[in-house]
Structures are given as C-alpha cells and as structure tokens.
Design an enzyme around this catalytic site. Structure first.
Site, PDB file in Angstrom:
ATOM      1  N   ASP A  62     146.558   7.967  59.045  1.00 29.77           N
ATOM      2  CA  ASP A  62     145.790   9.199  59.184  1.00 29.77           C
ATOM      3  C   ASP A  62     145.348   9.325  60.636  1.00 29.77           C
ATOM      4  OD1 ASP A  62     144.372  11.220  57.039  1.00 29.77           O
ATOM      5  OD2 ASP A  62     143.159  11.002  58.851  1.00 29.77           O
ATOM      6  N   LEU A  64     142.347  10.245  61.548  1.00 28.95           N
ATOM      7  CA  LEU A  64     140.916   9.947  61.660  1.00 28.95           C
ATOM      8  C   LEU A  64     140.691   8.454  61.422  1.00 28.95           C
ATOM      9  CD1 LEU A  64     139.536  12.995  59.623  1.00 28.95           C
ATOM     10  CD2 LEU A  64     139.779  12.786  62.111  1.00 28.95           C
ATOM     11  N   PRO A  65     140.528   7.674  62.487  1.00 29.70           N
ATOM     12  CA  PRO A  65     140.498   6.210  62.336  1.00 29.70           C
ATOM     13  C   PRO A  65     139.344   5.686  61.491  1.00 29.70           C
ATOM     14  CG  PRO A  65     139.945   6.859  64.587  1.00 29.70           C
ATOM     15  CD  PRO A  65     140.445   8.084  63.897  1.00 29.70           C
ATOM     16  N   ASP A  66     138.152   6.256  61.630  1.00 24.08           N
ATOM     17  CA  ASP A  66     137.005   5.747  60.874  1.00 24.08           C
ATOM     18  C   ASP A  66     137.166   6.003  59.378  1.00 24.08           C
ATOM     19  OD1 ASP A  66     135.875   4.846  63.194  1.00 24.08           O
ATOM     20  OD2 ASP A  66     134.475   6.517  63.416  1.00 24.08           O
ATOM     21  N   ARG A 109     145.632  23.019  57.342  1.00 21.56           N
ATOM     22  CA  ARG A 109     144.927  23.897  56.412  1.00 21.56           C
ATOM     23  C   ARG A 109     144.960  25.334  56.926  1.00 21.56           C
ATOM     24  NH1 ARG A 109     139.552  20.835  54.039  1.00 21.56           N
ATOM     25  NH2 ARG A 109     140.617  18.956  53.302  1.00 21.56           N
ATOM     26  N   ARG A 116     151.057  33.596  56.808  1.00 19.76           N
ATOM     27  CA  ARG A 116     151.842  32.503  56.227  1.00 19.76           C
ATOM     28  C   ARG A 116     152.769  31.899  57.276  1.00 19.76           C
ATOM     29  NH1 ARG A 116     154.001  30.766  51.225  1.00 19.76           N
ATOM     30  NH2 ARG A 116     156.185  30.151  51.318  1.00 19.76           N
ATOM     31  N   ASN A 148     151.892  21.127  51.024  1.00 23.27           N
ATOM     32  CA  ASN A 148     152.290  22.505  50.734  1.00 23.27           C
ATOM     33  C   ASN A 148     152.362  23.350  52.000  1.00 23.27           C
ATOM     34  OD1 ASN A 148     152.704  22.676  47.885  1.00 23.27           O
ATOM     35  ND2 ASN A 148     150.519  22.332  47.601  1.00 23.27           N
ATOM     36  N   HIS A 203     157.807  25.998  44.118  1.00 21.19           N
ATOM     37  CA  HIS A 203     156.502  25.546  43.637  1.00 21.19           C
ATOM     38  C   HIS A 203     155.460  26.616  43.948  1.00 21.19           C
ATOM     39  CE1 HIS A 203     152.926  23.183  42.978  1.00 21.19           C
ATOM     40  NE2 HIS A 203     152.572  23.293  44.247  1.00 21.19           N
TER      41      HIS A 203
END
EC number: 1.1.1.27
Length: 344
Positions: A62, A64-66, A109, A116, A148, A203
């Site tokens: 990821d 975000l290391p923390d 996000r 789109r 998605n 989907h």
C-alpha cells in the site's frame, strides 16, 4: 532459529541433531499471495485467504506505510489462532517477489462531478505504477484484478503486464452471481449451495442474468416451476435482477463500503486457481470471439470460465437467448469504446 529450538527439543534416536541444516522438512514449494491495496476490500481478501489457509506467505502493499504496518501487525498478532503464514508488507513492489497470485484492489476514487473517462485515466496512471513492477518481480504469477471498473481495468492490467490473457483475470460477476444464487435460494427456500445461476457480461448495472442457467439440485428451475404451476413470474424475475444489481449499492448505503462478500468471492477464486480445482466461475476474461463479440474487440467481460493453476483453462459456451446475446454484445461494444480511449 535452529539454536533456539535446541533448547526446547531433543532429536530422536538416530535422528539428525536439532540444529543440523540437512534435517529440514522435505522440500515443498511454498505458495505466496500478494494483495495490492490495504483498504477495506484488500484487507478482507487478505484475512479470508489467511483464515482459509490458501497461502504460506501473504504480502501486503500500500502507499500508506503507517496504515500498512498497522494492518500487518494486527494480522500477525492473531498468529496463535491462525494457520502458520508469513505476513510481510511494504510500499515497494519488491515485497511481492515470486508471488503465485497477485490480487490488485487499489484504485482511484471518483471525485464528485468527475467524468467516467477522467476516472478511468487516473486509474490507468495508477496501474502504470503498480502493474509493471509486480509483473517484473513475479513473471509467472496469476494476476487477479478486483478494482472497479473491473472489466476495463483487467484489460489495462493485461496490456501493462505483458502476461498472456489466460493469466489475467478480473473478479467480474463472481460476486454478482453469488448474490443471484442467494436471492433465488431465498425465493425457493433452499440452500444457495444447491443453486446454480449465473450473471455474466459487464460487472455492474448492465450485467446479464442468465435465467436459463438456474438449476436447483440439478433440475432446471424455471421449467420445473412452470410444469408444477408454481409462481416465478416475470415480476419476480425482474425483482431478483434489480436486487442483484442494487446489492452493492444497498450495502454501501448502509455501512459505507463492501468488504466481506468480495473477500469470500476472491478467496473462492484463489482456491480454484492455487489448488488447481478446475471449477467454473463467472469471471472477467478476454471475450473476443465468444457469443458474436468481434474477434478484433479485445474486451474483458464475465463469462463462465474453468479456472486452475495455469489461470483460465477454458470458457463455457453458454446457450444464450438472442436477447441475452445482444445485451452481451452491447456491453462488449461499450467496453471496447472505453478501452480505445485509454491509448494502450
């Protein structure tokens, strides 16, 4: 580790000394699964794979290391209650080296008011950072896309990885089909495990319910119900389809996100792939040439596919009605047009 263990264990008669390197267990190839993205979905997938004992090592990646370190520690602290699995984490793709299965859940996000196409382009930019490095570190891995819009991003992952299409799979309508089976089972008052039913295609809102695929205990459901003059009318069918399509929206509206169902869905795919079970799942695969989809249209959408250790081992040729096939082709055309805008 060998020196420490010698303080607790003593070798059997005629056995190797505890610290002797030649006394290691017979060689068995270890299974490694990497999960890219430690959000709600990624961690639900990691947790389900862990509890189902599908891997000897799980790597979490990821940005975000923390948060990443916290998630890894939280799982590691449960070691006494779980199968013995090595859990590693890092912000660099190197931690995924020699993976058998790479699950990609990371995705951009949507910003309020964002088109789109713009969202797709941001996801492509993100995938350019993620996919080539993990593919380089694990050139023989299977790549499973969950982010998605899954069908377009599976196409993107295929193009960026350089892997054969058989080794790049999208989670597709595997979960949609589970919702479909659950709702049919509720309507008929049977176990969902005894229901076979498929959602295919893109989907999301335009997924296609294959009503003729519904069987209960091996018996075609609609025909059996009609023959016995029991109710399963068009209104009931449409209500089930709407509930399947709206299922994710309902969960998100209530708890803010989906996680557990997709975790179990992906674990079922991982089981079929890693254990070479050759089970049939509706997943996003390269669909060119199937059901009238042009051979020149390199699109990924969900069709029932046989999955094993080598990836997609084959796609089932469904007996679709003309209306179902036409809807599938419309979805393929829309997906193809979107893919062409990405410039890959």
């Amino acid at each position: 580790a060998g020196d420490a263990s010698s303080g607790f264990f003593r070798a059997v008669a005629d056995g190797c000394p505890i610290t002797h390197t030649s006394c290691s267990a017979p060689h068995r190839r270890l299974t490694k699964v990497s999960v890219i993205g430690a959000g709600n979905v990624g961690m639900a997938i990691a947790q389900t794979i862990l509890t189902q004992n599908l891997a000897d090592e799980i790597a979490l990646v990821d940005a975000l290391p923390d948060k990443l370190r916290g998630e890894a520690l939280d799982l590691q602290h449960a070691a006494a209650f779980l199968p013995r699995v090595r859990i590693v984490s890092g912000t660099d793709a190197a931690v995924t080296k020699n993976s058998d299965l790479i699950v990609v859940t990371a995705g951009a996000r949507q910003i309020p008011g964002e088109t789109r196409l713009n969202l797709l382009q941001r996801n492509v930019a993100l995938y350019r950072k993620i996919v080539p490095p993990v593919a380089e570190h694990s050139p023989d891995a299977l790549l499973l896309v969950v982010s998605n819009p899954v069908d377009v991003l599976t196409y993107v992952a295929w193009k960026l990885s350089g892997f054969p299409a058989s080794r790049v799979i999208g989670s597709g309508t595997n979960l949609d089909s589970s919702r479909f089976r659950f709702l049919v089972a509720e309507h008929l008052d049977v176990s969902a495990q005894d229901v076979q039913a498929y959602m295919v295609g893109e989907h999301g809102d335009s997924s296609v319910a294959i009503w003729s695929s519904i069987s209960v205990g091996g018996m075609p459901a609609l025909k059996s119900l009609r023959d016995s003059h029991r109710s399963f009318d068009e209104a009931a069918l449409e209500g089930i389809r709407r509930a399947v399509v709206g299922g994710a929206y309902e969960v998100i509206g209530l708890k803010g996100y989906t996680s557990w169902a997709i975790g179990y869905s992906v674990a079922s795919l991982a089981t079929s792939l890693l254990r070479d079970q050759r089970r049939v799942h509706p997943v996003s695969v390269l669909a060119a040439g199937f059901h009238g989809i042009s051979d020149g249209h390199e699109v990924f959408l969900s069709l029932p596919a046989r999955l094993g250790r080598a990836g997609v081992l084959g796609v089932a040729e469904m007996d679709l009605t003309e209306a179902e096939a036409a809807q599938l082709r419309r979805s393929a055309k829309t997906l193809w047009e979107n893919c062409q805008l990405l410039g890959l």
